[in-house]
Design a protein around this motif. Structure first.
Motif, short mmCIF file in Angstrom:
data_model
loop_
_atom_site.label_atom_id
_atom_site.label_comp_id
_atom_site.label_asym_id
_atom_site.label_seq_id
_atom_site.Cartn_x
_atom_site.Cartn_y
_atom_site.Cartn_z
N LEU A 82 -2.54 7.79 -7.46
CA LEU A 82 -2.03 6.49 -7.92
C LEU A 82 -0.52 6.50 -8.08
CD1 LEU A 82 -2.55 3.61 -9.00
CD2 LEU A 82 -2.81 4.61 -11.27
N TYR A 83 0.00 7.55 -8.68
CA TYR A 83 1.44 7.60 -8.96
C TYR A 83 2.25 7.64 -7.66
CZ TYR A 83 5.65 8.53 -11.65
OH TYR A 83 6.89 8.42 -12.23
N PHE A 84 1.77 8.39 -6.69
CA PHE A 84 2.50 8.54 -5.43
C PHE A 84 1.84 7.76 -4.30
CE2 PHE A 84 3.77 12.31 -7.84
CZ PHE A 84 5.15 12.27 -7.69
N ARG A 85 1.18 6.66 -4.64
CA ARG A 85 0.40 5.91 -3.64
C ARG A 85 1.26 5.42 -2.49
NH1 ARG A 85 1.29 3.21 -8.21
NH2 ARG A 85 2.05 1.06 -8.18
N ARG A 86 2.48 5.00 -2.76
CA ARG A 86 3.34 4.50 -1.68
C ARG A 86 3.75 5.65 -0.76
NH1 ARG A 86 4.97 1.60 -6.22
NH2 ARG A 86 4.64 -0.66 -6.06
N ASP A 87 4.17 6.77 -1.35
CA ASP A 87 4.53 7.93 -0.54
C ASP A 87 3.34 8.39 0.30
OD1 ASP A 87 7.19 8.24 -1.42
OD2 ASP A 87 6.52 9.24 -3.22
N LEU A 88 2.18 8.50 -0.34
CA LEU A 88 0.99 8.98 0.36
C LEU A 88 0.56 8.01 1.47
CD1 LEU A 88 -1.01 10.34 -2.69
CD2 LEU A 88 -0.05 11.70 -0.82
N GLY A 89 0.70 6.70 1.18
CA GLY A 89 0.37 5.71 2.21
C GLY A 89 1.24 5.87 3.44
N GLY A 92 4.36 9.07 18.57
CA GLY A 92 5.59 9.74 18.17
C GLY A 92 5.50 10.26 16.75
N VAL A 93 6.40 11.18 16.43
CA VAL A 93 6.41 11.80 15.11
C VAL A 93 7.60 11.28 14.32
CG1 VAL A 93 6.43 13.96 13.81
CG2 VAL A 93 5.32 13.87 16.05
N SER A 94 7.33 10.45 13.34
CA SER A 94 8.37 9.90 12.48
C SER A 94 8.66 10.88 11.34
CB SER A 94 7.90 8.57 11.89
OG SER A 94 6.76 8.78 11.05
N GLU A 95 9.58 10.52 10.48
CA GLU A 95 9.89 11.35 9.30
C GLU A 95 8.65 11.50 8.43
OE1 GLU A 95 12.62 10.63 5.44
OE2 GLU A 95 13.73 10.68 7.33
N ASP A 96 7.92 10.40 8.24
CA ASP A 96 6.69 10.47 7.46
C ASP A 96 5.62 11.30 8.17
OD1 ASP A 96 7.57 8.89 5.29
OD2 ASP A 96 7.19 7.06 6.43
N GLY A 97 5.61 11.23 9.49
CA GLY A 97 4.68 12.04 10.26
C GLY A 97 4.96 13.53 10.11
N ARG A 98 6.24 13.88 10.11
CA ARG A 98 6.61 15.29 9.91
C ARG A 98 6.18 15.75 8.52
NH1 ARG A 98 11.18 13.83 12.89
NH2 ARG A 98 12.34 13.32 10.98
N LEU A 99 6.38 14.89 7.51
CA LEU A 99 5.97 15.26 6.15
C LEU A 99 4.46 15.46 6.08
CD1 LEU A 99 6.59 15.74 3.19
CD2 LEU A 99 6.54 13.25 2.82
N PHE A 100 3.71 14.63 6.79
CA PHE A 100 2.26 14.80 6.84
C PHE A 100 1.90 16.20 7.32
CE2 PHE A 100 -1.56 14.81 9.50
CZ PHE A 100 -2.52 14.33 8.62
N TRP A 101 2.51 16.63 8.41
CA TRP A 101 2.19 17.94 8.97
C TRP A 101 2.72 19.07 8.10
CZ3 TRP A 101 -1.69 18.16 11.88
CH2 TRP A 101 -2.00 17.10 12.75
N GLY A 104 2.11 7.78 8.94
CA GLY A 104 2.90 8.60 9.85
C GLY A 104 2.08 9.69 10.51
N GLY A 105 1.16 10.29 9.74
CA GLY A 105 0.28 11.31 10.32
C GLY A 105 -0.63 10.74 11.38
N TRP A 106 -1.19 9.57 11.10
CA TRP A 106 -2.07 8.94 12.08
C TRP A 106 -1.30 8.57 13.35
CZ3 TRP A 106 -6.67 8.48 13.83
CH2 TRP A 106 -7.01 7.44 14.70
N GLN A 107 -0.09 8.08 13.19
CA GLN A 107 0.71 7.71 14.37
C GLN A 107 1.02 8.93 15.23
OE1 GLN A 107 4.04 5.79 12.48
NE2 GLN A 107 3.13 3.74 12.66
N SER A 108 1.29 10.06 14.57
CA SER A 108 1.59 11.27 15.34
C SER A 108 0.35 11.80 16.06
CB SER A 108 2.17 12.36 14.42
OG SER A 108 1.19 12.83 13.51
N ILE A 109 -0.81 11.66 15.42
CA ILE A 109 -2.06 12.11 16.03
C ILE A 109 -2.45 11.22 17.21
CG2 ILE A 109 -4.55 12.37 15.64
CD1 ILE A 109 -3.85 13.17 12.74
N SER A 110 -2.19 9.91 17.06
CA SER A 110 -2.61 8.95 18.09
C SER A 110 -1.58 8.78 19.21
CB SER A 110 -2.89 7.59 17.44
OG SER A 110 -1.74 7.12 16.75
N GLY A 111 -0.54 9.62 19.18
CA GLY A 111 0.40 9.64 20.29
C GLY A 111 1.52 8.63 20.21
#
Length: 265
Positions: free
Chosen positions: A57-64, A78-87, A69-76
């Motif tokens: 709940l506290y970090f819901r925006r960050d986690l969202g 590109g890897v955004s800053e949020d995608g890199r953080l996911f990995w 970003g993780g889903w975008q990187s998996i689905s091809g």
């Protein structure tokens, strides 16, 4: 478990889970001072569900953003800053998962010795103090890289030893790597989500092989109070982090570790 036991257990677990003061040290001291028996796996699970809900709940925006970003990187896409953080979070979670499955018997058995918890509590408190005192505090959250994630993830695996403190040792590693206090704490809290998810999932798996026990009302009470305690602890910790640094937690841990040594050795 009666109401008072549930109330105290939930608040202690909720408040200490995310502060760098070792929840395991508190949970071993609590039965000694109160005379209560171990609460059992089902109420441990309730407490972890509560703390997991609080950090989500506290970090819901960050986690969202991280999940998108993780889903975008998996689905091809590109890897955004949020995608890199996911990995980075995924990679940093691997060590604790592997080590946890490998030495679970030791963690649940021999490693829960009061003397060991007292010593690790004190030693890692001093390490936290050293990291905070010598920290460069020159790198913000966006500067976190793969090397940081790997090292912080390996530090998190050490926290499987009771008394070390998961948040304490991950923040310690991040400070040694030059991150600011806020960046270190933020990454530590985000990293707690997959770690707690793994622990909760494994707890549910183990529960399948145990006789059904526990009260729905008490389970709910422990979960809700742990949630509220954790939410308050996260908020206050981040609010006063830059003002007071790690020294108050270091002093508290040294006193707690000394008390454990006096009582159990």
């Amino acid at each position: 478990m009666d109401f008072i036991h549930a109330f105290v257990l939930a608040l202690v677990q909720g408040i200490t889970e995310f502060l760098p003061i070792s929840s395991s040290a508190h949970l071993i001291l609590l039965p000694y001072l109160s005379g209560w028996s171990d609460q059992g796996l089902i109420y441990d699970l309730a407490a972890h569900l509560g703390t997991l809900g609080a950090v989500i709940l506290y970090f819901r925006r960050d986690l969202g953003r991280v999940l998108v970003g993780g889903w975008q990187s998996i689905s091809g896409h590109g890897v955004s800053e949020d995608g890199r953080l996911f990995w980075y979070l995924v990679i940093a979670s691997v060590p604790v998962g592997i080590v946890g499955l490998t030495i679970y018997g030791l963690v649940a058995g021999q490693f829960r010795a009061a003397a060991l918890i007292a010593v690790t509590n004190i030693l890692f408190a001093l390490l936290l103090w050293w990291s905070d005192k010598s920290a460069r505090l020159s790198r913000d959250f966006n500067a976190i890289n793969l090397r940081d994630a790997l090292l912080i993830g390996m530090a998190q695996a050490v926290a499987l030893i009771p008394g070390v403190s998961r948040s304490g040792v991950t923040i310690t590693a991040a400070l040694f790597l030059g991150l600011t206090r806020q960046a270190a704490a933020r990454f530590s809290f985000l990293l707690s989500v997959p770690a707690t998810l793994m622990a909760t999932t494994y707890g549910l798996y183990r529960l399948l092989f145990l006789p059904a026990e526990g009260d729905v009302l008490m389970f709910s009470l422990v979960a809700v109070l742990s949630f509220l305690g954790a939410l308050m602890a996260i908020h206050l910790f981040l609010r006063f982090l830059d003002r007071f640094g790690m020294l108050p937690y270091v002093v508290y841990r040294l006193v707690l570790g000394g008390l454990l040594l006096v009582l159990f050795i």
